[in-house]
Design an enzyme around this catalytic site. Structure first.
Site, PDB file in Angstrom:
ATOM      1  CB  CYS A 108      29.883 178.477   6.635  1.00 51.11           C
ATOM      2  SG  CYS A 108      28.845 177.098   7.176  1.00 51.11           S
ATOM      3  CB  CYS A 128      21.774 178.067  10.460  1.00 53.86           C
ATOM      4  SG  CYS A 128      22.771 176.994   9.403  1.00 53.86           S
ATOM      5  CB  CYS A 158      15.479 153.946  45.408  1.00 51.62           C
ATOM      6  SG  CYS A 158      14.293 155.207  45.876  1.00 51.62           S
ATOM      7  CG  ASN A 160       8.941 159.824  42.700  1.00 47.77           C
ATOM      8  OD1 ASN A 160       8.358 160.055  43.760  1.00 47.77           O
ATOM      9  ND2 ASN A 160       8.967 158.633  42.136  1.00 47.77           N
ATOM     10  CB  CYS A 179      28.503 174.242  13.564  1.00 49.57           C
ATOM     11  SG  CYS A 179      27.512 175.753  13.541  1.00 49.57           S
TER      12      CYS A 179
END
Lengths: 422, 411
Positions: free
Chosen positions: A380, A386, A139, A78, A383
């Site tokens: 594995c 998947c 702003c 904007n 995390c």
């Protein structure tokens, strides 16, 4: 039909619900704000009123959007500045709104170029009947460096101007902060030291959203050129939440009253801002895209949430999540949680296999014949990438394991989330 | 829905195609890409669309398929890529044909020129027939460096694409543009040239290094009981003259009965409705659970308001009254119509081509005939008779010729 009281007090002012228009194009005149009130908004922050001597001169076009796949308005850019109407028209609108909607909250957003301006504007909006003042110190697209986010990053100026406003008015006042700063705490503390009663944040993030690749110009193109300007909408929500959290946990600011802003468009977004310490909420971008009517589902959804949580007073929810956000070094690192694959839900797309190999630890194996993945527990790391990429929710958190040599009981580990597991 | 014969349903816009592509799961080892008889790789071109690389998507489609814009519109995708689509595990398959149409329309609007002619190898191939198999084999051969002449007996090229598939399903300008790409690549088209009349097979064999017979099943099958009946017309003739006139025919019937249950019958019935025929009844030999027409075609026919009756065979005709009996139950019906259209299949005519066919195709598998210079492809070669299969057969026959002529010299 759900019915809950959404009323809440902020800076000593009672709001029938926490949802306000933020100071922006969506609250630019009496008719707009009146329609918003009619459709159920609790308050409006009227578009920022500047001093008589500052002439607003807008560009055309002035907006741009960030999209992803088929989704419009992921973020919104904007370039519009503060209110374009004359000072007197704006003051008349404030008075008119307060006269016609005495139980709704009318907040005057103001912005000056020097102390005299701030004092004068504070007096004028107080006389016009506003319930509250918001100082626009943030702003990012003003045509004067004496205004906007350049001011908001300077704690000395922030304090000085807050003091000026307090000299001009005894109304409750919040200072609107810019996110275009590494640490918001010094600016917020300066505002409070200058007499502010609370903080509104975040304003928009300085941005370049897209470029026209043929013309090599950013969008929107304003007669061949463009500018950096404020970015808002869903994409900035995580940034807003981070700033609000950091304010609420800063020493001395634990009970800081905050009006939360930044990408709110659903009741869930609203709850997130409240849980991290916002008392009222301000919205623009979603209104620009969908209209004032979005407040209906935000209010109703919030009521259902309160009902589910057994909460009767909205204020009971404010800041409940702050204590659960810790510095990274303080998190429990003693265990890992493996993914669990539901073979009945799996549709064999292989996305988990691709993401695990290319983005994680090569811990998912793929059976080419049956088109089904399996977890290789020896690789594995837990995390859960998947889990996130699975399009059908066939992967959830499964077996928890303590890392070798670590203390702690598996039963005590808490990782479940309805949001994480779809 | 408009009834206009020339009105093709609108395709995707940039926004809606992005939405459809976003539904794609971007599968590992994607099943859709293994399901296309013509080796199209939807997983690759949809991923390109997803990541806003429409030109790359067009590259993927066009380099594999000279008739990509046509296949996008007429392929029974429900039997191939869309049948394999993993998204069906959630709701409905990705509209692969629709996305392909968006990409190929974009390719045309952007005037992309993707196909490349190979360095000339001095060898010349004659292709008899300019239907989809002939056009694809011409393209593949041109890409390999051969000179190609196509001989077409009709006044317009394209075979069934031009004369058979109705305008609302396959606009002629799309067909023309696809053919233009191939002639731009270097194919010489000899129209109004019938083998055995305007030029002989022996002449072709003498003038060219190889000859491909790509004649399609262009002649209608008829039933003896309809011989000489003034109300009866074949689907082949009807579709051809309607398309040629772009729907502006003067004898649109009030009521019509269509006999047949394949895609051609559906095209005839839907065309009649679009031309303004009030009552169209399609009488099919097959019952619905064994229907030959594609689901898409069947759905379009129903949507057009055609009355579909399954399991009936015609047993008698008297003027414009046809009597049908059900194949399995004791039922009989008589229909009076201004027009009776037979869509019961098509046959090939190989009289002057020096080969013999049985049930519309050669008796051997593959493309080599007993004559080392002569190959077959398209409908008359063993395999399915759809456009996508014609593309496959067109590519395969070109590969086979290339192996035979250049096998030892090509790395």
């Amino acid at each position: 039909m759900i019915k809950k009281d959404l009323g809440i007090d902020f800076l000593g002012v009672h709001f029938e619900n926490p949802f306000c228009l933020s100071s922006s194009p969506v609250g630019n005149c009496y008719e707009m704000c009146a329609k918003a009130f009619d459709e159920g908004w609790g308050g409006v922050v009227f578009k920022t009123i500047g001093p008589e001597h500052f002439k607003v001169d807008e560009v055309s076009p002035r907006f741009d959007e960030l999209t992803k796949e088929g989704t419009p308005f992921v973020g919104f850019k904007n370039m519009e500045q503060i209110a374009e109407h004359s000072l007197q028209e704006n003051l008349d609108d404030l008075a008119h709104l307060k006269r016609d909607y005495p139980t709704k909250i009318v907040i005057a957003s103001i912005m000056g170029t020097n102390e005299e301006d701030w004092v004068e504007l504070a007096k004028l909006v107080t006389d016009a009947g506003a319930d509250m003042i918001e100082m626009n110190l943030s702003c990012p697209q003003m045509t004067s460096h004496e205004m906007g986010s350049d001011v908001g990053t300077n704690p000395e100026l922030v304090k000085k101007y807050c003091e000026a406003v307090k000299r001009g008015s005894d109304l409750p006042m919040m200072a609107k902060m810019t996110p275009n700063i590494t640490d918001m705490v010094p600016a917020a503390k300066a505002a409070m030291a200058g007499g502010a009663d609370g903080i509104a944040t975040i304003n928009t993030v300085k941005s370049i959203s897209n470029l026209d690749l043929d013309k090599k110009v950013a969008l929107p193109i304003v007669n061949g050129k463009s500018s950096i300007s404020g970015f808002s909408g869903k994409a900035v929500k995580p940034i807003a939440l981070r700033f609000i959290q950091q304010l609420r946990v800063a020493a001395g600011l634990e009970q800081l009253p905050i009006s939360g802003i930044g990408g709110i468009e659903t009741w869930e977004d609203a709850v997130e801002f409240i849980l991290l310490g916002s008392t009222t909420l301000q919205v623009t971008t979603a209104v620009m895209q969908y209209g004032y009517r979005i407040v209906e589902d935000m209010k109703n959804g919030l009521m259902h949430y309160m009902d589910e949580q057994g909460v009767d007073h909205l204020s009971d929810l404010v800041g409940l999540a702050n204590k659960n956000i810790l510095p990274a070094e303080d998190l429990d690192r003693d265990y890992k949680v493996y993914p669990k694959i539901d073979w009945d839900k799996c549709i064999g797309c292989g996305r988990c296999f691709v993401s695990c190999f290319d983005g994680a630890h090569q811990a998912i194996t793929w059976d080419e014949k049956t088109r089904r993945p399996s977890v290789d527990y020896s690789k594995c790391v837990g995390c859960q990438l998947c889990n996130l990429v699975c399009p059908v929710g066939a992967i959830s958190t499964g077996k928890i394991e303590m890392k070798p040599g670590r203390e702690g009981k598996i039963e005590d580990v808490d990782i479940e989330s309805v949001r994480l597991t779809h | 829905m408009t009834n206009n014969y020339t009105h093709e349903k609108s395709g995707y816009t940039m926004t809606t195609v992005a939405e459809e592509a976003a539904r794609c799961l971007l599968c590992h080892d994607a099943p859709c890409s293994k399901a296309c008889p013509a080796n199209t790789d939807p997983a690759k071109f949809i991923r390109s669309v997803r990541f806003r690389n429409i030109k790359g998507a067009a590259d993927t489609i066009r380099t594999n398929n000279a008739l990509g814009a046509i296949c996008a519109r007429v392929c029974p995708t429900e039997k191939y890529c869309e049948l394999a689509c993993s998204r069906s595990g959630i709701d409905t398959p990705i509209d692969i044909g629709g996305i392909q149409r968006y990409v190929t329309d974009f390719e045309q609007q952007a005037k992309m020129d993707i196909l490349e002619k190979g360095p000339a190898n001095g060898l010349k191939i004659a292709i008899v027939g300019s239907g989809p198999a002939g056009l694809q084999s011409a393209t593949t051969l041109l890409e390999k460096g051969y000179a190609v002449d196509i001989f077409e007996k009709n006044t317009k090229p394209g075979g069934y694409l031009t004369y058979g598939i109705p305008e609302y399903r396959l606009p002629q300008d799309i067909v023309d543009y696809e053919i233009k790409r191939i002639t731009n690549l270097g194919a010489n088209l000899h129209l109004n040239t019938a083998i055995g009349e305007d030029i002989t097979m022996d002449q072709l064999k003498a003038d060219y290094d190889s000859v491909i017979l790509a004649v399609g099943a262009s002649e209608a099958k008829m039933l003896p009981m309809f011989d000489g009946n003034a109300y009866t017309e074949s689907a082949v003739d009807f579709l051809a003259r309607v398309k040629d006139a772009q729907g502006q025919i003067s004898d649109v019937p009030e009521n019509a009965v269509v006999i047949g249950g394949g895609d051609v019958a559906m095209d005839v019935a839907t065309t009649l409705k679009r031309l303004g025929t009030k009552n169209v009844t399609d009488m099919a030999y097959e019952e619905f659970d064994e229907f030959r027409a594609s689901k898409k075609e069947l759905a379009g026919t129903r949507e057009a308001g055609v009355t579909l009756v399954d399991g009936y065979v015609p047993t008698a005709i008297d003027g414009n009254e046809v009597t049908f009996k059900h194949r399995n139950i004791d039922a009989e019906m008589t229909i009076k119509a201004d027009k009776i259209i037979l869509a019961i299949g098509q046959q090939v005519n190989t009289d002057k081509l020096g080969i013999t066919t049985e049930h519309g195709e050669v008796s051997f598998i593959g493309y080599r005939t007993d004559d080392p210079k002569v190959y077959v492809t398209g409908d008359i070669a063993h395999g399915d008779k759809t456009v996508v299969w014609a593309v496959r057969k067109g590519k395969e026959v070109a590969e086979e010729i290339d192996n035979a002529l250049m096998g030892g010299n090509r790395k």
